[in-house]
Design a protein around this motif. Structure first.
Motif, mmCIF file in Angstrom:
data_model
loop_
_atom_site.group_PDB
_atom_site.id
_atom_site.type_symbol
_atom_site.label_atom_id
_atom_site.label_comp_id
_atom_site.label_asym_id
_atom_site.label_seq_id
_atom_site.Cartn_x
_atom_site.Cartn_y
_atom_site.Cartn_z
ATOM 1 N N THR A 25 34.237 26.589 28.347
ATOM 2 C CA THR A 25 34.183 27.789 29.181
ATOM 3 C C THR A 25 33.542 27.290 30.510
ATOM 4 O O THR A 25 33.401 27.722 31.803
ATOM 5 N N VAL A 26 32.075 26.482 30.292
ATOM 6 C CA VAL A 26 31.573 26.006 31.453
ATOM 7 C C VAL A 26 32.345 25.067 32.485
ATOM 8 O O VAL A 26 32.439 25.187 33.699
ATOM 9 N N VAL A 31 30.273 27.347 38.816
ATOM 10 C CA VAL A 31 29.680 28.530 39.416
ATOM 11 C C VAL A 31 30.299 28.708 40.955
ATOM 12 O O VAL A 31 30.827 27.490 41.400
ATOM 13 N N GLY A 32 30.897 29.788 41.191
ATOM 14 C CA GLY A 32 31.564 29.878 42.516
ATOM 15 C C GLY A 32 33.061 30.248 42.226
ATOM 16 O O GLY A 32 33.767 30.563 43.082
ATOM 17 N N PHE A 84 28.174 33.216 38.971
ATOM 18 C CA PHE A 84 26.995 32.962 39.425
ATOM 19 C C PHE A 84 26.120 32.233 38.846
ATOM 20 O O PHE A 84 25.263 31.467 39.185
ATOM 21 N N ARG A 85 26.289 32.211 37.359
ATOM 22 C CA ARG A 85 25.638 31.171 36.787
ATOM 23 C C ARG A 85 26.241 31.182 35.178
ATOM 24 O O ARG A 85 26.701 32.134 34.888
ATOM 25 N N HIS A 86 25.500 30.255 34.377
ATOM 26 C CA HIS A 86 25.852 30.443 33.065
ATOM 27 C C HIS A 86 24.536 30.444 32.379
ATOM 28 O O HIS A 86 23.641 29.578 32.412
ATOM 29 N N SER A 93 27.731 34.824 33.949
ATOM 30 C CA SER A 93 27.253 35.878 34.893
ATOM 31 C C SER A 93 28.260 35.931 36.019
ATOM 32 O O SER A 93 28.363 34.764 36.608
ATOM 33 N N VAL A 94 28.457 37.068 36.209
ATOM 34 C CA VAL A 94 29.543 37.437 37.677
ATOM 35 C C VAL A 94 28.884 38.351 38.376
ATOM 36 O O VAL A 94 28.293 39.541 37.881
ATOM 37 N N ARG A 95 29.292 38.319 39.741
ATOM 38 C CA ARG A 95 29.065 39.186 40.551
ATOM 39 C C ARG A 95 30.215 39.867 41.112
ATOM 40 O O ARG A 95 31.141 39.387 41.272
ATOM 41 N N LEU A 96 30.248 41.184 40.878
ATOM 42 C CA LEU A 96 31.439 41.963 40.913
ATOM 43 C C LEU A 96 31.843 41.969 42.638
ATOM 44 O O LEU A 96 31.233 42.202 43.414
ATOM 45 N N GLY A 97 33.351 42.055 42.419
ATOM 46 C CA GLY A 97 34.321 42.246 43.639
ATOM 47 C C GLY A 97 34.654 43.770 43.850
ATOM 48 O O GLY A 97 33.980 44.413 43.885
ATOM 49 N N GLU A 98 36.068 43.773 43.528
ATOM 50 C CA GLU A 98 36.750 45.122 43.269
ATOM 51 C C GLU A 98 37.213 44.925 42.035
ATOM 52 O O GLU A 98 37.553 44.356 41.330
ATOM 53 N N TRP A 99 37.614 46.394 41.799
ATOM 54 C CA TRP A 99 38.459 46.576 40.594
ATOM 55 C C TRP A 99 39.445 47.782 40.622
ATOM 56 O O TRP A 99 39.179 48.575 41.511
#
Length: 104
Positions: A25-26, A31-32, A84-86, A93-99
């Motif tokens: 997974t990593v 990241v990014g 943005f991090r493991h 961990s995810v920063r949201l965009g659109e859905w």
């Protein structure tokens, strides 16, 4: 489920599978990385995402990383974001965009 718990049920991978697949997974989601996935759980602090193409990855997306002025996506919504991090608990961990809501 309390706020520290990971999602459970038929849409969530089992804990052992998440742990065993952690190195893959990593490697697959540095990241990014931009991701897309389906919301499989919802808590007061955010949502849990099953990431497309990485079957044993669980990604929490926190309210603080939501686009301003948007409501928390509902289960079944397809969302995008950026890794943005493991976390030490084996989550991505995810920063949201659109859905958008999945058409059935």
């Amino acid at each position: 489920m309390d706020e520290s718990a990971r999602p459970a049920g038929p849409d969530a991978p089992v804990a052992d599978a998440v742990l065993e697949s952690r190195p893959a997974t990593v490697a697959a989601l540095p990241v990014g990385t931009r991701i897309t996935g389906e919301v499989i759980g919802r808590q007061s602090f955010g949502v849990f995402i099953r990431i497309n193409g990485v079957p044993n990855a669980i990604a929490p997306a926190e309210i603080t990383s939501m686009p301003q002025g948007m409501d928390l996506p509902a289960p079944g919504a397809v969302i995008s974001g950026e890794v943005f991090r493991h976390a030490d608990n084996h989550q991505v961990s995810v920063r949201l965009g659109e859905w958008r809501v999945v058409d059935e």
